[in-house]
Scaffold this motif. Structure first.
Motif, PDB file in Angstrom:
ATOM      1  N   UNK A  15       4.835   0.428  -8.191  1.00 24.89           N
ATOM      2  CA  UNK A  15       5.055   1.713  -7.512  1.00 24.89           C
ATOM      3  C   UNK A  15       5.277   2.879  -8.468  1.00 24.89           C
ATOM      4  N   UNK A  16       6.015   2.672  -9.531  1.00 24.33           N
ATOM      5  CA  UNK A  16       6.255   3.778 -10.457  1.00 24.33           C
ATOM      6  C   UNK A  16       4.954   4.242 -11.113  1.00 24.33           C
ATOM      7  N   UNK A  26       7.209  10.148  -2.140  1.00 23.74           N
ATOM      8  CA  UNK A  26       7.872   8.972  -1.581  1.00 23.74           C
ATOM      9  C   UNK A  26       7.164   8.460  -0.330  1.00 23.74           C
ATOM     10  N   UNK A  27       6.681   9.357   0.493  1.00 26.01           N
ATOM     11  CA  UNK A  27       5.965   8.944   1.702  1.00 26.01           C
ATOM     12  C   UNK A  27       4.705   8.163   1.350  1.00 26.01           C
ATOM     13  N   UNK A  28       3.951   8.632   0.381  1.00 26.75           N
ATOM     14  CA  UNK A  28       2.756   7.912  -0.055  1.00 26.75           C
ATOM     15  C   UNK A  28       3.112   6.528  -0.583  1.00 26.75           C
ATOM     16  N   UNK A  29       4.164   6.451  -1.376  1.00 28.57           N
ATOM     17  CA  UNK A  29       4.580   5.162  -1.930  1.00 28.57           C
ATOM     18  C   UNK A  29       4.960   4.187  -0.821  1.00 28.57           C
ATOM     19  N   UNK A  30       5.635   4.689   0.197  1.00 25.82           N
ATOM     20  CA  UNK A  30       5.974   3.819   1.325  1.00 25.82           C
ATOM     21  C   UNK A  30       4.712   3.310   2.015  1.00 25.82           C
ATOM     22  N   UNK A  31       3.726   4.183   2.162  1.00 24.68           N
ATOM     23  CA  UNK A  31       2.486   3.777   2.803  1.00 24.68           C
ATOM     24  C   UNK A  31       1.661   2.841   1.933  1.00 24.68           C
ATOM     25  N   UNK A 146      12.618  -4.365  -7.270  1.00 19.37           N
ATOM     26  CA  UNK A 146      11.815  -3.998  -6.113  1.00 19.37           C
ATOM     27  C   UNK A 146      11.253  -2.606  -6.314  1.00 19.37           C
ATOM     28  N   UNK A 147      10.354  -2.240  -5.440  1.00 16.72           N
ATOM     29  CA  UNK A 147       9.745  -0.922  -5.525  1.00 16.72           C
ATOM     30  C   UNK A 147      10.775   0.186  -5.405  1.00 16.72           C
ATOM     31  N   UNK A 148      11.842  -0.043  -4.673  1.00 13.79           N
ATOM     32  CA  UNK A 148      12.830   1.013  -4.493  1.00 13.79           C
ATOM     33  C   UNK A 148      13.555   1.344  -5.790  1.00 13.79           C
ATOM     34  N   UNK A 149      13.701   0.334  -6.678  1.00 19.25           N
ATOM     35  CA  UNK A 149      14.343   0.616  -7.951  1.00 19.25           C
ATOM     36  C   UNK A 149      13.341   1.097  -8.978  1.00 19.25           C
ATOM     37  N   UNK A 150      12.067   0.941  -8.641  1.00 21.71           N
ATOM     38  CA  UNK A 150      11.006   1.448  -9.509  1.00 21.71           C
ATOM     39  C   UNK A 150      10.604   0.468 -10.577  1.00 21.71           C
ATOM     40  N   UNK A 154       1.580  -1.791 -14.549  1.00 21.08           N
ATOM     41  CA  UNK A 154       0.274  -1.256 -14.156  1.00 21.08           C
ATOM     42  C   UNK A 154      -0.473  -2.273 -13.308  1.00 21.08           C
ATOM     43  N   UNK A 155      -1.258  -1.817 -12.364  1.00 22.79           N
ATOM     44  CA  UNK A 155      -1.935  -2.773 -11.497  1.00 22.79           C
ATOM     45  C   UNK A 155      -3.424  -2.516 -11.375  1.00 22.79           C
ATOM     46  N   UNK A 156      -3.933  -1.477 -11.971  1.00 19.96           N
ATOM     47  CA  UNK A 156      -5.371  -1.231 -11.886  1.00 19.96           C
ATOM     48  C   UNK A 156      -6.108  -2.422 -12.491  1.00 19.96           C
ATOM     49  N   UNK A 157      -7.292  -2.756 -12.010  1.00 26.56           N
ATOM     50  CA  UNK A 157      -7.937  -4.002 -12.424  1.00 26.56           C
ATOM     51  C   UNK A 157      -8.249  -4.075 -13.908  1.00 26.56           C
TER      52      UNK A 157
END
Length: 173
Positions: A15-16, A26-31, A146-150, A154-157
């Motif tokens: 998420x970070x 934050x809204x985008x990250x939640x989605x 977790x995502x909330x703690x950041x 990296x996750x791009x392929x």
């Protein structure tokens, strides 16, 4: 099935990085997380019912194809909206794969081995959850949490091995 369970959590690990790369609020990250979870949960029973109506194997294969194509869309997303749409599409494919993998397994295994097979099916699902956090802990750019703690994983392929390339490799076998 392994990738369906792993993909449920792997994005929260990034998420970070996703916030910085997509300039997401934050809204985008939640989605990013919730688009997958909501489409998956809402369509889980529908996927099983459609498998009963149109053929379990056929819908299972369609679910794998949808999940794989949606993974490609997520991997090459340039905007938050594209990523959210891709994640929702992944959830749709996963909603067919998860229940139908269990019914196909139960159908293919003899009665005397069914409890062992179902136990292994459950273990694979649990392993996906464990490996998500395990991979994050070993990554040089990740901070576990977790995502909330950041997290900064990296996750791009082209920068991280887990979800996309494992999905592609699994689909080719």
């Amino acid at each position: 099935m392994f990738m369906v369970a792993l993909d449920n959590l792997v994005v929260s690990t990034a998420l970070r990085t996703s916030a910085a790369e997509f300039q997401a609020d934050t809204t985008d990250l939640q989605w990013f997380v919730n688009a997958y979870v909501l489409s998956f949960a809402c369509l889980l029973l529908t996927g099983a019912a459609l498998g009963d109506r149109f053929g379990r194997r056929r819908l299972f294969v369609l679910g794998i194809a949808a999940f794989t194509l949606a993974s490609l869309a997520c991997a090459f997303a340039d905007t938050s909206g594209e990523l959210i749409a891709g994640r929702a599409a992944q959830g749709v494919g996963a909603a067919a794969v998860m229940p139908l993998s269990l019914t196909l397994l139960a159908q293919a295994v003899p009665d005397r081995l069914r409890s062992l097979a179902l136990g292994l099916w459950s273990a694979v699902s649990g392993l996906a959850v464990a490996l998500d956090r395990s991979w994050a802990a070993r990554s040089p750019t990740a901070s576990v949490g977790s995502g909330s703690s950041g997290s900064t994983c990296p996750w791009r392929p082209w920068t991280a091995p887990p979800a996309f390339w494992q999905t592609a490799e699994f689909r080719l076998e």
